[in-house]
Scaffold this motif. Sequence first.
Motif, PDB file in Angstrom:
ATOM      1  N   ALA A 276       0.826  -1.210   0.000  1.00  0.00           N
ATOM      2  CA  ALA A 276       0.000   0.000   0.000  1.00  0.00           C
ATOM      3  C   ALA A 276       0.857   1.256   0.000  1.00  0.00           C
ATOM      4  O   ALA A 276       0.324   2.358   0.045  1.00  0.00           O
ATOM      5  CB  ALA A 276      -0.933  -0.006   1.191  1.00  0.00           C
ATOM      6  N   GLY A 277       2.158   1.113  -0.022  1.00  0.00           N
ATOM      7  CA  GLY A 277       3.026   2.281  -0.094  1.00  0.00           C
ATOM      8  C   GLY A 277       3.985   2.364   1.070  1.00  0.00           C
ATOM      9  O   GLY A 277       3.687   1.889   2.161  1.00  0.00           O
ATOM     10  N   ASP A 278       5.131   2.967   0.824  1.00  0.00           N
ATOM     11  CA  ASP A 278       6.150   3.085   1.865  1.00  0.00           C
ATOM     12  C   ASP A 278       5.664   3.942   3.031  1.00  0.00           C
ATOM     13  O   ASP A 278       5.921   3.632   4.189  1.00  0.00           O
ATOM     14  CB  ASP A 278       7.426   3.701   1.294  1.00  0.00           C
ATOM     15  N   GLU A 279       4.969   5.038   2.717  1.00  0.00           N
ATOM     16  CA  GLU A 279       4.509   5.923   3.784  1.00  0.00           C
ATOM     17  C   GLU A 279       3.491   5.216   4.664  1.00  0.00           C
ATOM     18  O   GLU A 279       3.554   5.276   5.891  1.00  0.00           O
ATOM     19  CB  GLU A 279       3.881   7.196   3.193  1.00  0.00           C
ATOM     20  N   THR A 280       2.548   4.542   4.012  1.00  0.00           N
ATOM     21  CA  THR A 280       1.530   3.814   4.766  1.00  0.00           C
ATOM     22  C   THR A 280       2.173   2.750   5.639  1.00  0.00           C
ATOM     23  O   THR A 280       1.847   2.615   6.822  1.00  0.00           O
ATOM     24  CB  THR A 280       0.540   3.157   3.787  1.00  0.00           C
ATOM     25  N   THR A 282       5.177   2.602   6.791  1.00  0.00           N
ATOM     26  CA  THR A 282       5.896   3.232   7.897  1.00  0.00           C
ATOM     27  C   THR A 282       4.924   3.645   8.995  1.00  0.00           C
ATOM     28  O   THR A 282       5.169   3.411  10.184  1.00  0.00           O
ATOM     29  CB  THR A 282       6.653   4.480   7.411  1.00  0.00           C
ATOM     30  N   ALA A 283       3.804   4.230   8.568  1.00  0.00           N
ATOM     31  CA  ALA A 283       2.814   4.676   9.545  1.00  0.00           C
ATOM     32  C   ALA A 283       2.207   3.495  10.302  1.00  0.00           C
ATOM     33  O   ALA A 283       1.697   3.657  11.401  1.00  0.00           O
ATOM     34  CB  ALA A 283       1.714   5.471   8.852  1.00  0.00           C
ATOM     35  N   LEU A 284       2.268   2.303   9.703  1.00  0.00           N
ATOM     36  CA  LEU A 284       1.743   1.115  10.374  1.00  0.00           C
ATOM     37  C   LEU A 284       2.839   0.391  11.160  1.00  0.00           C
ATOM     38  O   LEU A 284       2.678  -0.762  11.564  1.00  0.00           O
ATOM     39  CB  LEU A 284       1.104   0.165   9.362  1.00  0.00           C
TER      40      LEU A 284
ATOM     41  N   LEU B  60       8.603   8.906   9.436  1.00  0.00           N
ATOM     42  CA  LEU B  60       9.101   8.698   8.084  1.00  0.00           C
ATOM     43  C   LEU B  60      10.369   9.519   7.884  1.00  0.00           C
ATOM     44  O   LEU B  60      11.295   9.100   7.208  1.00  0.00           O
ATOM     45  CB  LEU B  60       8.035   9.108   7.058  1.00  0.00           C
ATOM     46  N   ALA B  84       3.111   3.343  16.181  1.00  0.00           N
ATOM     47  CA  ALA B  84       2.040   3.189  15.202  1.00  0.00           C
ATOM     48  C   ALA B  84       0.693   2.917  15.874  1.00  0.00           C
ATOM     49  O   ALA B  84      -0.354   3.178  15.300  1.00  0.00           O
ATOM     50  CB  ALA B  84       2.378   2.053  14.239  1.00  0.00           C
ATOM     51  N   GLU B  93       0.373  10.030  -0.338  1.00  0.00           N
ATOM     52  CA  GLU B  93       0.704   9.114  -1.432  1.00  0.00           C
ATOM     53  C   GLU B  93      -0.328   7.994  -1.605  1.00  0.00           C
ATOM     54  O   GLU B  93      -0.399   7.401  -2.663  1.00  0.00           O
ATOM     55  CB  GLU B  93       2.064   8.449  -1.165  1.00  0.00           C
ATOM     56  N   VAL B  97      -0.389   5.167  -4.965  1.00  0.00           N
ATOM     57  CA  VAL B  97       0.447   3.975  -4.867  1.00  0.00           C
ATOM     58  C   VAL B  97      -0.378   2.712  -5.050  1.00  0.00           C
ATOM     59  O   VAL B  97      -0.027   1.823  -5.819  1.00  0.00           O
ATOM     60  CB  VAL B  97       1.193   3.941  -3.519  1.00  0.00           C
ATOM     61  N   VAL B  98      -1.518   2.647  -4.365  1.00  0.00           N
ATOM     62  CA  VAL B  98      -2.349   1.451  -4.489  1.00  0.00           C
ATOM     63  C   VAL B  98      -2.824   1.293  -5.919  1.00  0.00           C
ATOM     64  O   VAL B  98      -2.846   0.199  -6.483  1.00  0.00           O
ATOM     65  CB  VAL B  98      -3.539   1.520  -3.514  1.00  0.00           C
ATOM     66  N   VAL B 117      -1.100  -3.311  13.301  1.00  0.00           N
ATOM     67  CA  VAL B 117      -0.293  -2.701  14.356  1.00  0.00           C
ATOM     68  C   VAL B 117      -0.560  -3.371  15.699  1.00  0.00           C
ATOM     69  O   VAL B 117       0.205  -3.215  16.635  1.00  0.00           O
ATOM     70  CB  VAL B 117      -0.536  -1.178  14.488  1.00  0.00           C
TER      71      VAL B 117
END
Lengths: 402, 270
Positions: A276-280, A282-284, B60, B84, B93, B97-98, B117
Amino acid sequence: MRGGLHGTAEQPAEPSVTETRDESSSPPELQTSVTGRRVAATRRWVLRFQRLIVVLLLCGTVGIVLLSVSTGPISVSLFDAGRLVLGHLIPGVPWMSDGTYTGLEDQAVWQFRLPRVLLALLGGAGLALAGALMQAVVRNPLAEPYLLGVSSGAGLGAVVVISFGSAVVGGLSISLAAFLGALVATGAVFLCARQDGVVIPTRLILAGVALGSLLSAFTSFLTLTGDAHQVFSVMFFLLGSLSAASFGQLALPAIVLAAVLVFAMFNARGLNALMAGDETATALGVNVHTLRLGSLGLAALLTASVVAVCGGIGFVGLIIPHTARLLVGSDHRSMIPVAVLGGALFLAVADLAARTVAAPTEVPIGIFTAAIGAPFFLWLLRPGRTRGGLAGLLRRHRETSA
Amino acid sequence: MSARIYRAPEGLQFDGITVERGRRKLVTDADFTAPAGQVTALVGPNGSGKSTLLKTAYRLVRPDFGTVRLDGEDLWQMPRRQAARQIAVMAQESQTVVDSAGMGQSVLDIVLMARSVHHSGFSPDTDADLSTVVNSLETVQAGHLADRGFTELSGGEKQRVLLARALAQGAGTLLLDEPTNHLDIAFQMELLHIVRELGLTAIVALHDLNLALAYCDYAAVLSSGRLIDHGPVNQVLTEAQVRTAFGVRASTMTLSGGQQTRLAFQRLEH
């Protein structure tokens, strides 16, 4: 609103209890809300569906092993082939020493056909798993195990040994030279794909393509300037073949496959987030850099260990992971086991076809992986087919009940 | 679980945050606290460092100087997953991205992902997970989308789903990076209304100052990486401050009822 949302969020995980829970003890949301009821009701079907797929694949795998060990120029019935294999595994059974089977039959089943089909299973499982990892961490549906220059590196290693003899590379066998060539090529691609110490997926894809072309150019040059009779063995390696399988070759791919499988399953949730993306991710709470580097490195190692003994078998690593996604959805927790079993079964079927269709001539297996795989995959992609997994079944359930 | 001394929630505190990229400073010495349980607007021109500042809070981008604290605890000192569990993000993003990955994730896959998480490794989803996901989807009025493919959705539906994912994480703090991009005016307001109703600590990076005035309690203004003002939204988003930060002339209007103000803008003639 806040109470409902956060009350459930704080509950600890109870993975073992949930499946046996009955309706009355499940949280009220799953009974009172329309969405909740639908999600809860269809989840049971999904779990059954996934189990069914896994059971079918396991049965298919056992079936193809028996079929493979009994098929060949020396005919052995399914029953006898099974008894011969069991006889080697269980000491002291009567039929092994009372002259029921000739040495020739025993040799065909135990020394040639069994290691061959086991290598097909390992190779197919390994390529499918490597492909699934690659596709997830570079987030590109066209990613495959050979993305990192593994096959072109292995090809060059093998061709150097075939053309110049093993003496020039310090007495390495073709497999070992191919294995080392694959690892060196992968390492070079990694170095090219780094920016500020982090591997960038798009750079990785481009570096892999560029380096792959360079190595293939060397391989083609060596092949065409060498002896004519060597061209055939080079082509056989590049297209892949399991004809030289022996028990000794199974150990390395088996160990690497087991290790990578444990890694992939343990990181299945992280892989989902990474898609789902690097940012997502990371946030998880996923360590994106470590997971990506680990997955790529292990996938490359797994691919190298398979290619070294089987040659560059194409298509399995690209198509099987997608097939698994179409069947059970894109969640890695259910998709990885299906991909691994499916890859194993698929390559075993392709190898059986490769050695029987034009018998006694053997056709390179890569021809069959493409010839069987492509139409099957196109059939799965046919228009109007609903998606797999929880959501696909949910939709079908809604459509049929509406 | 170790015994913890009860501490009044202090909100999300940025303490002297500086982020450098090479020799360029993206954020310089940013110092403010987003109050607990309130919605904070983070405003500023393009490239003023809004996203970068938010990224230091969801780990990040590591700040070169300064600390980010959540209720007094340094976010960069705690394990990733612990952070998290406390901070959920709706990043910029996510949509693209998806879409480009083309792996066919469903809305359920996307939202269920947030529950990881609270779990490790291979563990299956529990009933509690599913009900949280259902709850989150219904909170953003997207329950009917559960079985759709994410890529099939419209821009507005995707934003709803991504908000549902952030909610499903079960965190007490929510970071939203320009969540109203590509949304029509009705759903821009709907989304911020939902965020406000949750009663969580939230920071929303916004371009629309009137949305900030309407739905946020608190505001922080960034310009060229520096925090030039922060405080209650009505006191920060003033004609003078807008002129300083954005270089446009603003006029304040009072809405009928006299409680709320809005801004109208004109190009500044030199």
